[in-house]
Design a protein around this motif. Structure first.
Motif, PDB file in Angstrom:
ATOM      1  N   PHE A 105       0.802  -1.215   0.000  1.00  0.00           N
ATOM      2  CA  PHE A 105       0.000   0.000   0.000  1.00  0.00           C
ATOM      3  C   PHE A 105       0.837   1.268   0.000  1.00  0.00           C
ATOM      4  O   PHE A 105       1.951   1.298   0.490  1.00  0.00           O
ATOM      5  CB  PHE A 105      -0.954   0.001   1.198  1.00  0.00           C
ATOM      6  CG  PHE A 105      -1.882  -1.171   1.196  1.00  0.00           C
ATOM      7  CD1 PHE A 105      -2.878  -1.286   0.234  1.00  0.00           C
ATOM      8  CD2 PHE A 105      -1.752  -2.187   2.129  1.00  0.00           C
ATOM      9  CE1 PHE A 105      -3.728  -2.380   0.214  1.00  0.00           C
ATOM     10  CE2 PHE A 105      -2.598  -3.279   2.125  1.00  0.00           C
ATOM     11  CZ  PHE A 105      -3.585  -3.377   1.163  1.00  0.00           C
ATOM     12  N   GLY A 106       0.251   2.325  -0.560  1.00  0.00           N
ATOM     13  CA  GLY A 106       0.889   3.628  -0.619  1.00  0.00           C
ATOM     14  C   GLY A 106       1.155   4.039  -2.053  1.00  0.00           C
ATOM     15  O   GLY A 106       0.781   3.345  -3.000  1.00  0.00           O
ATOM     16  N   CYS A 107       1.789   5.174  -2.206  1.00  0.00           N
ATOM     17  CA  CYS A 107       2.155   5.684  -3.530  1.00  0.00           C
ATOM     18  C   CYS A 107       3.668   5.611  -3.678  1.00  0.00           C
ATOM     19  O   CYS A 107       4.399   6.013  -2.775  1.00  0.00           O
ATOM     20  CB  CYS A 107       1.688   7.132  -3.690  1.00  0.00           C
ATOM     21  SG  CYS A 107      -0.102   7.311  -3.716  1.00  0.00           S
ATOM     22  N   TYR A 108       4.107   5.099  -4.799  1.00  0.00           N
ATOM     23  CA  TYR A 108       5.535   4.973  -5.043  1.00  0.00           C
ATOM     24  C   TYR A 108       5.800   4.811  -6.527  1.00  0.00           C
ATOM     25  O   TYR A 108       4.902   4.498  -7.309  1.00  0.00           O
ATOM     26  CB  TYR A 108       6.130   3.782  -4.272  1.00  0.00           C
ATOM     27  CG  TYR A 108       5.345   2.503  -4.400  1.00  0.00           C
ATOM     28  CD1 TYR A 108       5.561   1.628  -5.460  1.00  0.00           C
ATOM     29  CD2 TYR A 108       4.372   2.169  -3.467  1.00  0.00           C
ATOM     30  CE1 TYR A 108       4.830   0.459  -5.585  1.00  0.00           C
ATOM     31  CE2 TYR A 108       3.644   0.998  -3.582  1.00  0.00           C
ATOM     32  CZ  TYR A 108       3.875   0.151  -4.640  1.00  0.00           C
ATOM     33  OH  TYR A 108       3.157  -1.006  -4.763  1.00  0.00           O
ATOM     34  N   THR A 109       7.040   5.014  -6.909  1.00  0.00           N
ATOM     35  CA  THR A 109       7.487   4.814  -8.280  1.00  0.00           C
ATOM     36  C   THR A 109       8.334   3.554  -8.318  1.00  0.00           C
ATOM     37  O   THR A 109       9.330   3.456  -7.599  1.00  0.00           O
ATOM     38  CB  THR A 109       8.332   6.016  -8.755  1.00  0.00           C
ATOM     39  OG1 THR A 109       7.543   7.194  -8.683  1.00  0.00           O
ATOM     40  CG2 THR A 109       8.830   5.819 -10.176  1.00  0.00           C
ATOM     41  N   ARG A 110       7.930   2.572  -9.106  1.00  0.00           N
ATOM     42  CA  ARG A 110       8.749   1.373  -9.298  1.00  0.00           C
ATOM     43  C   ARG A 110       9.833   1.699 -10.306  1.00  0.00           C
ATOM     44  O   ARG A 110       9.615   2.449 -11.256  1.00  0.00           O
ATOM     45  CB  ARG A 110       7.901   0.211  -9.787  1.00  0.00           C
ATOM     46  CG  ARG A 110       6.989  -0.312  -8.686  1.00  0.00           C
ATOM     47  CD  ARG A 110       6.188  -1.493  -9.105  1.00  0.00           C
ATOM     48  NE  ARG A 110       7.076  -2.571  -9.520  1.00  0.00           N
ATOM     49  CZ  ARG A 110       6.654  -3.707 -10.054  1.00  0.00           C
ATOM     50  NH1 ARG A 110       5.373  -3.924 -10.219  1.00  0.00           N
ATOM     51  NH2 ARG A 110       7.497  -4.646 -10.410  1.00  0.00           N
ATOM     52  N   ILE A 111      11.009   1.107 -10.091  1.00  0.00           N
ATOM     53  CA  ILE A 111      12.149   1.338 -10.980  1.00  0.00           C
ATOM     54  C   ILE A 111      12.594   0.007 -11.567  1.00  0.00           C
ATOM     55  O   ILE A 111      12.812  -0.961 -10.840  1.00  0.00           O
ATOM     56  CB  ILE A 111      13.313   1.999 -10.211  1.00  0.00           C
ATOM     57  CG1 ILE A 111      12.844   3.327  -9.601  1.00  0.00           C
ATOM     58  CG2 ILE A 111      14.510   2.204 -11.131  1.00  0.00           C
ATOM     59  CD1 ILE A 111      13.835   3.941  -8.655  1.00  0.00           C
ATOM     60  N   GLU A 112      12.700  -0.027 -12.877  1.00  0.00           N
ATOM     61  CA  GLU A 112      13.200  -1.204 -13.595  1.00  0.00           C
ATOM     62  C   GLU A 112      14.223  -0.743 -14.621  1.00  0.00           C
ATOM     63  O   GLU A 112      14.016   0.261 -15.300  1.00  0.00           O
ATOM     64  CB  GLU A 112      12.064  -1.958 -14.291  1.00  0.00           C
ATOM     65  CG  GLU A 112      11.090  -2.639 -13.341  1.00  0.00           C
ATOM     66  CD  GLU A 112      11.727  -3.747 -12.514  1.00  0.00           C
ATOM     67  OE1 GLU A 112      12.651  -4.429 -12.989  1.00  0.00           O
ATOM     68  OE2 GLU A 112      11.290  -3.919 -11.362  1.00  0.00           O
ATOM     69  N   ASP A 113      15.317  -1.474 -14.730  1.00  0.00           N
ATOM     70  CA  ASP A 113      16.393  -1.156 -15.682  1.00  0.00           C
ATOM     71  C   ASP A 113      16.870   0.283 -15.550  1.00  0.00           C
ATOM     72  O   ASP A 113      17.189   0.941 -16.541  1.00  0.00           O
ATOM     73  CB  ASP A 113      15.942  -1.431 -17.121  1.00  0.00           C
ATOM     74  CG  ASP A 113      15.615  -2.883 -17.357  1.00  0.00           C
ATOM     75  OD1 ASP A 113      16.320  -3.747 -16.794  1.00  0.00           O
ATOM     76  OD2 ASP A 113      14.646  -3.167 -18.084  1.00  0.00           O
ATOM     77  N   GLY A 114      16.892   0.813 -14.302  1.00  0.00           N
ATOM     78  CA  GLY A 114      17.393   2.167 -14.061  1.00  0.00           C
ATOM     79  C   GLY A 114      16.465   3.267 -14.530  1.00  0.00           C
ATOM     80  O   GLY A 114      16.866   4.417 -14.640  1.00  0.00           O
ATOM     81  N   ARG A 115      15.198   2.918 -14.806  1.00  0.00           N
ATOM     82  CA  ARG A 115      14.236   3.916 -15.290  1.00  0.00           C
ATOM     83  C   ARG A 115      12.930   3.829 -14.503  1.00  0.00           C
ATOM     84  O   ARG A 115      12.490   2.760 -14.114  1.00  0.00           O
ATOM     85  CB  ARG A 115      13.948   3.707 -16.763  1.00  0.00           C
ATOM     86  CG  ARG A 115      15.213   3.856 -17.606  1.00  0.00           C
ATOM     87  CD  ARG A 115      14.889   4.174 -19.041  1.00  0.00           C
ATOM     88  NE  ARG A 115      16.090   4.478 -19.773  1.00  0.00           N
ATOM     89  CZ  ARG A 115      16.636   5.683 -19.870  1.00  0.00           C
ATOM     90  NH1 ARG A 115      16.097   6.700 -19.268  1.00  0.00           N
ATOM     91  NH2 ARG A 115      17.723   5.879 -20.575  1.00  0.00           N
ATOM     92  N   ALA A 116      12.327   4.980 -14.290  1.00  0.00           N
ATOM     93  CA  ALA A 116      11.046   5.050 -13.585  1.00  0.00           C
ATOM     94  C   ALA A 116       9.952   4.420 -14.426  1.00  0.00           C
ATOM     95  O   ALA A 116       9.925   4.578 -15.646  1.00  0.00           O
ATOM     96  CB  ALA A 116      10.707   6.509 -13.291  1.00  0.00           C
TER      97      ALA A 116
END
Length: 123
Positions: A105-116
């Motif tokens: 839960f919550g708000c967040y930015t997932r990061i994959e391969d060094g990119r948002a």
């Protein structure tokens, strides 16, 4: 009024989507999440209301919480952008930290391969 009802329905349905399984980093495993308050506290977790509906559940700390990362493969859970640095546009170069707990839960930015991947809010 009708549009507001449709928007509310859409938000409720979006909140019901399953959380995708995550493969742990080599040598580390995702903590087991106990189903009772007693077992949760005994395992080092915290028990309480979670999400928009406030359903009581256990939240366990992740073994690599706060470790610098550029990808979910660097973490037991997700690689997430630092909320204090603000959101990033999808595709922007970004580094982050391994998620702190098992809570989705919550708000967040997932990061994959060094990119948002863009901001995600889970209620």
């Amino acid at each position: 009024m009708r549009i507001a009802a449709l928007v509310a329905l859409g938000l409720v349905l979006a909140a019901c989507q399953p959380v995708p399984a995550v493969e742990p980093a080599p040598g580390q495993t995702r903590p087991e999440v106990p189903a009772t308050a007693e077992a949760c506290r005994a395992a080092g977790g915290s028990w309480g209301p979670q999400g928009l509906l406030g359903r009581a559940q256990c939240v366990m700390p992740m073994p690599d919480a706060g470790k610098a990362c550029r990808d979910g493969d660097d973490c037991v859970g997700d690689c997430r952008g630092d909320p204090e640095k603000g959101g990033a546009a999808p595709g922007d170069p970004m580094t982050g930290k391994c998620q702190a707990t098992t809570s989705p839960f919550g708000c967040y930015t997932r990061i994959e391969d060094g990119r948002a991947e863009g901001m995600l809010c889970v209620d």
